[in-house]
Write a protein that holds these residues in place. Structure first.
Motif, PDB file in Angstrom:
ATOM      1  N   GLU A 257       2.414   2.393  -3.343  1.00 16.01           N
ATOM      2  CA  GLU A 257       1.590   3.100  -4.314  1.00 16.01           C
ATOM      3  C   GLU A 257       1.674   4.611  -4.161  1.00 16.01           C
ATOM      4  O   GLU A 257       1.211   5.351  -5.021  1.00 16.01           O
TER       5      GLU A 257
ATOM      6  N   GLU B  18       0.830  -1.206   0.000  1.00 18.59           N
ATOM      7  CA  GLU B  18       0.000   0.000   0.000  1.00 18.59           C
ATOM      8  C   GLU B  18       0.863   1.254   0.000  1.00 18.59           C
ATOM      9  O   GLU B  18       0.603   2.206  -0.739  1.00 18.59           O
TER      10      GLU B  18
ATOM     11  N   ASP C  85       7.038  -0.612 -10.699  1.00 21.36           N
ATOM     12  CA  ASP C  85       6.769   0.770 -11.071  1.00 21.36           C
ATOM     13  C   ASP C  85       8.024   1.360 -11.689  1.00 21.36           C
ATOM     14  O   ASP C  85       9.044   0.681 -11.847  1.00 21.36           O
TER      15      ASP C  85
END
Length: 738
Positions: free
Chosen positions: A138, A135, A320
């Motif tokens: 992100e 979490e 990412d």
């Protein structure tokens, strides 16, 4: 050693009693969730610490929290966990995460009481095992240095900013953080907790190269020409994969406005008002790539290039952009793997190589004493930093027209060892000559549709700059080169066809290139094989001139040694550059029409000597043959001979490399003989005779030929060179003196 069953019993016996008082509901479900979570946490502890404590845990009370900060969903002290429940009777995911987090603290208070005052250790363990890291990942990118600074300002880790910073540090290392494993083992050993866990220890980037690592590949053959250190150890790669992000984009990369207030946009002075991908690459602008991702148009996981990087050893898929461009050290790649990937990238995207050639002029390697030495070299730098922004590992990738070099230096910025890279490239060229490209038409006598190839490493075809994986095992070669090239990373190609079922090695790059139509001169006899040889091949093959020369010499006479081998190798290398008389506008072929080439072989010292010698003084194709004086006798059907020379042939003789004969003609009732001649090589190759004959005897049905030696008898006589005892230079002067 305690067996698994015993460990399991100990774990089950160590589960605490969870007490509820009705203010967090449903109570039974809450207790069941707590018991399940505790078992999972204890299993993690056992796996990392190597055992369980010898004492029973205390009872733990689960209750509604009172007076908690709005930013918190749970808090606790030894034996008590307080939770925030948004909706009575509902155990939502937010509450479950808070329960896991707080029970992680409870486990440490039980299993590792010595660490009770080490707030960073407690919070790091709780974040690592509670499932919260994904979490936090992100959230917007944060550099390791800024995360470290935030934790220094808030050592209690009691704010969302501090927890975000801690999550950033933990995400630096893939898997369970190694620093926590070491500390948990310290707990199990009941060692004194003398020094609290530090951010520097927690964020330590695991650079495994104990010594410098350097590898240099041939762009053409793919062979490793030079290596130093452990080139196969995977390490964090810094910014070196940014070109693959650009290459993986299906659309043109955007023009972006730099944001001066963002540290990741600090990439050199006087940035233009709009920055394109070219500038971002040569200046290594992290902010450009992060903002590109923020726009939603950046490729995910390198696009089609992700498969290439995985094939050469990338340790995982980037989640990412921060992973992809090395801002987090979660992924690793070896120097060898990086060199292989850049070899393919250079083949697919020469435009990107042209961009990276500006790194020394206006990018990360500019304004250095060594900058001028990078002329004609595409370069990409990368730096892996620790929590204090100190360099842990520096990278430089350099690509020129023939070589790919990867240099990794622990503890150094790339600019600090920039002078080493041109020196390495020069050293490789000084050690071995003939590293430039040689191109040859191959497999010209084989039907394209029956040729199969296998790559023992990782095979890729390139179509308009996009890589496509070639299946493992033998597969038809033709479809993969119809619109581009086929490259085998990490090994030579193995090529087979019906007449060579065992296969041959080809270390290099295949390209599809059908030859133009070939029409033989009028009146010149030619066999079907000779016609096909003169037409050329549908496949072009690129390797190094040294590898090509060694392959031809081995095919012509593998037993040849010494000065004679040096002489032949010099002729072969010379002819590769003077093939216009064989195939105008096309590379040299691999048949006897040019020089026989049957694939890649081990290079011998004589070939290295030959390629290190100055170019030969002649400017045309230099013929050679096996030669010698061994007598031979062959017969051929008379009809086959007359199909080449014509009917009614008499007075056949051989001289000066030609066949001379009289052919009877009839015109207007008159009968007369006409003297004609043609190159003896046309007759020899069409009839597959060992050499140009010395005599021919015509019988009713057959023609008997006699001669000596092998080959056309022109230029260098290999057998004579063997017997001469002369140095290579004298052999060549004797063979080609005009």
């Amino acid at each position: 050693m305690m067996g698994w069953a015993a460990v399991t019993v100990a774990m089950l016996a160590a589960t605490p009693v969870f007490l509820t008082r009705g203010d967090v509901t449903p109570e039974a479900e809450l207790r069941a969730e707590a018991e399940s979570t505790w078992k999972a946490l204890e299993a993690r502890y056992v796996a990392e610490a190597g055992g369980t404590p010898g004492r029973a845990p205390m009872n733990i009370s689960l209750r509604r929290g009172e007076g908690m900060l709005p930013s918190r969903n749970g808090q606790g002290r030894p034996g008590v966990v307080e939770l925030r429940q948004g909706t009575p009777g509902v155990l939502d995911e937010r509450l479950r995460v808070a329960l896991r987090h707080e029970l992680a603290h409870q486990l440490l208070w039980w299993a590792c009481p010595a660490s009770a005052e080490d707030r960073l250790f407690h919070e790091a363990f709780a974040l690592a095992v509670s499932g919260e890291l994904a979490e936090w990942r992100e959230s917007p990118y944060q550099s390791l240095a800024s995360a470290s600074a935030e934790l220094a300002r808030n050592p209690d880790v009691d704010t969302p900013r501090a927890r975000r910073a801690l999550a950033r540090v933990l995400n630096e290392d893939p898997g369970f953080p190694k620093a926590l494993t070491r500390r948990l083992r310290q707990c199990q050993d009941e060692a004194r907790w003398a020094v609290p866990l530090s951010v520097d220890e927690l964020a330590g980037v695991a650079v495994q190269a104990a010594a410098p690592a350097t590898v240099v590949l041939s762009r053409h053959s793919g062979e490793v020409l030079f290596s130093e250190g452990d080139i196969r150890t995977a390490m964090p790669f810094g910014s070196t994969l940014k070109p693959f992000v650009v290459a993986g984009s299906a659309a043109a990369p955007p023009m972006l406005t730099p944001r001066a207030e963002v540290p990741e946009w600090v990439c050199g002075e006087r940035l233009p008002g709009k920055v394109d991908a070219k500038t971002a690459l040569v200046r290594s602008c992290n902010g450009y790539f992060l903002d590109w991702e923020g726009q939603g148009s950046a490729p995910r996981a390198f696009g089609p290039w992700g498969a290439v990087l995985t094939a050469v050893g990338l340790s995982g898929e980037p989640l990412d952009m921060a992973d992809a461009i090395g801002l987090r050290s979660t992924l690793r790649l070896s120097p060898w793997g990086l060199a292989q990937a850049y070899r393919l990238l250079a083949e697919a995207r020469p435009d990107l190589m042209e961009v990276l050639a500006g790194s020394a002029a206006r990018g990360t390697l500019s304004e250095l004493p060594a900058s001028k030495a990078y002329a004609g070299v595409a370069a990409k730098t990368g730096t892996v930093r620790d929590a204090e922004s100190r360099p842990r590992l520096g990278w430089i990738v350099a690509v020129d027209e023939d070589l790919v070099a990867v240099v990794a230096r622990p503890g150094k910025m790339p600019r600090a060892f920039a002078d080493e890279v041109p020196e390495v490239l020069a050293k490789v060229r000084e050690k071995r000559s003939g590293l430039e490209a040689a191109r040859v038409q191959v497999l010209g006598l084989v039907r394209p549709e029956v040729i199969e190839a296998r790559c023992q490493g990782a095979g890729f075809s390139l179509e308009q700059g996009t890589p496509r994986a070639i299946p493992e095992g033998f597969t038809k070669l033709e479809p993969f080169v119809e619109k581009g090239v086929a490259v085998c990373l990490g090994s030579p190609w193995r090529v087979r066809f019906p007449d060579a079922p065992a296969g041959r090695d080809y270390a290099g790059i295949f390209t599809g290139s059908p030859p133009p139509p070939y029409k033989p001169p009028a009146g010149v006899p030619i066999s079907p094989n000779a016609l096909q040889a003169r037409r050329g091949s549908d496949f072009l093959f690129r390797t190094t001139r040294l590898q090509y020369t060694a392959g031809v010499v081995a095919a012509e006479d593998a037993s040849l040694k010494g000065e004679a081998r040096v002489a032949l190798a010099r002729v072969v290398a010379h002819n590769e550059r003077h093939a216009q008389s064989r195939h105008p506008g096309r590379p040299v072929c691999d048949t006897t029409h040019c020089q026989t080439f049957l694939g890649t072989v081990r290079v011998q010292p004589e070939e290295e000597r030959a390629l290190a010698a100055p170019p030969l003084r002649w400017r045309e194709w230099l013929p050679f043959s096996q030669g010698g004086q061994a007598p031979w006798s062959e017969t051929r059907p008379r009809g086959q001979v007359e199909s080449l020379l014509g009917q009614g042939v008499t007075g056949v003789r051989f001289a000066d490399g030609r066949v001379h004969y009289l052919r009877t003609k009839r015109e207007g009732g008159a009968v007369f003989d006409v003297a004609e001649s043609q190159p003896c090589e046309l007759l020899r190759s069409a009839l597959k005779l060992p050499a140009c004959p010395r005599t021919a005897h015509f019988g009713d049905r057959e023609v008997s030929f006699e001669g000596r030696g092998q080959g056309h008898g022109e230029g260098l006589d290999v057998e004579a060179a063997k017997a001469s005892g002369l140095e290579a230079e004298r052999i060549l002067e004797r063979a080609y003196a005009r």
